[in-house]
Design an enzyme around this catalytic site. Structure first.
Site, PDB file in Angstrom:
ATOM      1  N   GLY A  29       0.861  -1.225   0.132  1.00 53.12           N
ATOM      2  CA  GLY A  29      -0.152   0.015   0.089  1.00 53.12           C
ATOM      3  C   GLY A  29       0.873   1.205  -0.285  1.00 53.12           C
ATOM      4  CG  ASP A  84       0.065   1.970  -7.641  1.00 52.62           C
ATOM      5  OD1 ASP A  84      -0.976   1.669  -6.858  1.00 52.62           O
ATOM      6  OD2 ASP A  84       0.956   1.312  -7.520  1.00 52.62           O
ATOM      7  CE  LYS A 234      12.583  -5.098  19.087  1.00 55.66           C
ATOM      8  NZ  LYS A 234      11.915  -6.696  19.525  1.00 55.66           N
ATOM      9  CB  CYS A 391     -14.849   0.189 -23.467  1.00 53.09           C
ATOM     10  SG  CYS A 391     -13.460  -0.090 -24.999  1.00 53.09           S
ATOM     11  CD  GLN A 395     -16.178  -2.304 -29.239  1.00 54.03           C
ATOM     12  OE1 GLN A 395     -15.855  -3.359 -29.111  1.00 54.03           O
ATOM     13  NE2 GLN A 395     -15.551  -1.268 -29.509  1.00 54.03           N
ATOM     14  CG  HIS A 517     -12.442   3.068 -20.506  1.00 58.61           C
ATOM     15  ND1 HIS A 517     -12.816   1.709 -20.058  1.00 58.61           N
ATOM     16  CD2 HIS A 517     -11.994   2.834 -22.034  1.00 58.61           C
ATOM     17  CE1 HIS A 517     -12.529   0.894 -20.776  1.00 58.61           C
ATOM     18  NE2 HIS A 517     -11.997   1.533 -22.186  1.00 58.61           N
ATOM     19  CD  GLU A 519     -14.006   2.816 -16.884  1.00 58.76           C
ATOM     20  OE1 GLU A 519     -13.449   1.775 -17.484  1.00 58.76           O
ATOM     21  OE2 GLU A 519     -14.977   3.567 -17.376  1.00 58.76           O
TER      22      GLU A 519
END
EC number: 6.3.4.2
Length: 553
Positions: A29, A84, A234, A391, A395, A517, A519
């Site tokens: 991460g 990313d 530590k 996309c 189609q 797209h 998104e």
């Protein structure tokens, strides 16, 4: 280069660089930690950008297998990059470019091309200084016009592929002022069987980093729970950092809570003090709070969405998942995504689809699973289930309509069945002579003109939108008149290209597909219109007439 038309960039601050490395294992991460730090700095009034270093030999991510690597994220300039960078765009609310992704393939290709053209004047071309110099140049150019640039180094410290990059960072630190550089190392802090947080993996990881000549300024421990004070002390002692420079990043169900969590730890304040910019930050009561308000709001219901695709790796559809989540934030509901394998449309998967409130068919490549997608689209169309096709999903909606409404039983895409007698989806004319696969599709941001008085016009609040594309095939112009005569409306076009399809409210409550797209441009604070409309249809609002928040796409 500024990342936005309006920028808070203050040239008097100079450029600040935060390098983020990872240890022990990949997939910890680092990107979310880095993006969360950037989000908090942006809230404090700084202009922030990011660079992702991918040490693989690929020039870009465009030809990588989604089963192994996750989705290929598309930038506004057509760059095909690691997922990313999508997180950075979503967290920082910026539009990045291909220059913000540094790969070994891209770097080596550039250096070799310079050698071939004689730019090095006969000198021996080596990793040091030629490759490392090119890496440093790319970082500085990407950071131009920003107060802070966050650079994430992919992979794990000790990987042979990453060595030139870590050497470049070592040199970089010597070339910049001490106050302008910060090294953050993200590492794993596992639990032993007796419930003790173990620091040895972190110690070894930092030892490896220091052997390369890099000393971390900040350590972020990834653990299932917050690090206790004894663990922090530590780690600080054995890794030679102050205890107050050791931070927790525990597991969370929602990544959008990570900025709030590391803010509680004081990570942002420590970063600003180390970079000597704390005095330039906005007062806390003047900082951007919309992010916090959105992710902490109490939701008022749930929506079940069936995502019908063939890639069973969730990361292969990461941006679709996130766009649905963003729409849920805007409509104040939780969105639960049901995975439906389009290759195995058996009773189990069919039942999962039928139990959903809405159906989304995302993009993809190849013939496998397409019949399952077509079946899902037919079910949505015939049963008034809110539907969004993206996309390839767009189609396949054309193929489904041609087969089951126009009665063209053998209709298909020429990409998937070369010998189909009815190629309702055909290759783009400019693609006929192209043989190379990498970086050759219709890519990046393109404007779509939207017909007035359509669902698309209502969703986008205007007569055009600009969204990102990644395709080689389009609706065959020879079939457009027949499809529209049968009730399928093409409400968005780019010249002669069909970009948006929909059914009218008299035929379906919400049926829309986009060749692009959407998104990729969705943000937590600015959800994508087609995804918001999908949830509105489920919640009983009429997206054909509802006044949705106008989004500047």
């Amino acid at each position: 280069m500024p990342t936005e038309p309006e920028t808070d960039y203050d040239p008097e601050l100079g450029r600040k660089f935060i390098f983020v490395t990872g240890g022990v294992m990949s997939g910890l991460g680092k990107g979310i930690t880095a993006a969360s730090t950037g989000r908090l700095l942006k809230n404090a009034g700084f202009d922030v950008t990011a660079v992702k270093i991918d040490p693989y030999l690929n020039v870009d991510a465009g030809t990588m297998n989604p089963f192994q690597h996750g989705e290929v994220y598309v930038l506004k300039d057509g760059g095909e990059v690691d997922l990313d960078l999508g997180n950075y765009e979503r967290f920082l609310d910026i539009d990045m470019t291909f220059d913000h992704n540094v790969t070994t393939g891209k770097t080596y290709q550039h250096v070799i091309e310079k050698e071939r053209s004689g730019d090095y004047l006969g000198r021996t071309v080596q990793i040091i200084p030629h490759i490392t110099d090119d890496i440093k140049r790319r970082i500085r150019e990407a950071a131009e016009g920003n107060d802070v640039c966050i650079i994430e180094v992919g992979g794990t410290v000790g990987d042979i592929e990453g060595m030139p990059y870590l050497e470049a960072l070592r040199q970089f630190a010597h070339e910049e002022d001490e106050d302008d550089i910060l090294f953050t190392h993200v590492t794993l802090v596992p639990y032993s069987k007796n419930g003790e947080q173990k620091t040895k993996p972190t110690q070894h990881s930092v030892k490896e980093l220091r052997s390369i000549g890099l000393q971390p300024d900040i350590l972020v421990g990834r653990c299932s729970d917050k690090l206790d004070i004894d663990t922090k002390e530590k780690i600080g002692l054995f890794c030679d950092v102050p205890t107050e420079a050791v931070f927790s990043n525990p597991d969370v169900d929602d990544i959008y809570h990570v900025p709030l969590m590391v803010e509680e730890e004081g990570l942002d304040q420590y970063v600003m003090e180390e970079l000597d910019i704390a005095s330039e930050a906005l007062p806390e009561d003047e900082r951007e709070n919309r992010w916090r308000d959105l992710v902490t709001q109490n939701t008022e219901g749930e929506v079940e969405v069936a995502l019908v695709g063939k890639y069973d790796l969730e990361d292969a559809y990461m941006s679709v998942h996130e766009a649905l989540k963003h729409a849920g934030l805007e409509k104040n509901v939780d969105v639960n995504v049901r995975w439906v394998n389009s290759e195995k449309m058996n009773d189990h998967h069919a039942d999962r689809m039928r139990e959903a409130d809405a159906i989304v068919v995302p993009g993809g490549f190849g013939a496998r699973g397409t019949e399952g997608k077509i079946e899902a689209i037919r079910y949505a169309r015939e049963n008034d289930i809110p539907f969004l096709g993206l996309c390839l999903g767009f189609q396949m909606a054309v193929v489904e309509y041609a087969r089951n409404v126009l009665d063209l039983d053998d209709a298909h895409s020429a990409e998937l069945e070369e010998d189909t007698p009815h190629p309702v989806i055909d290759i783009l004319p400019e693609q006929y002579e192209i043989e190379d696969m990498g970086g050759t599709m219709r890519l990046g941001a393109h404007e779509t003109e939207i017909n007035a008085n359509t669902l698309a016009a209502t969703l986008y609040g205007g007569e055009s939108c600009t969204e990102r594309h990644r395709h080689r095939y389009e609706v065959n112009p020879e079939y457009i008149d027949d499809l529209e005569a049968a009730g399928l409306k093409f409400s968005g076009r780019a010249g002669n290209r069909m970009e948006i399809l929909e059914l009218g409210p008299e035929d379906h409550p919400y049926f829309i597909g986009t060749q692009f797209h959407p998104e990729f441009r969705s943000r937590p604070t600015r959800a994508s219109p087609p995804f918001v409309g999908l949830l509105e249809a489920v919640l009983g609002d009429d997206p054909h007439t509802a006044t949705t928040e106008e989004v500047s796409h």
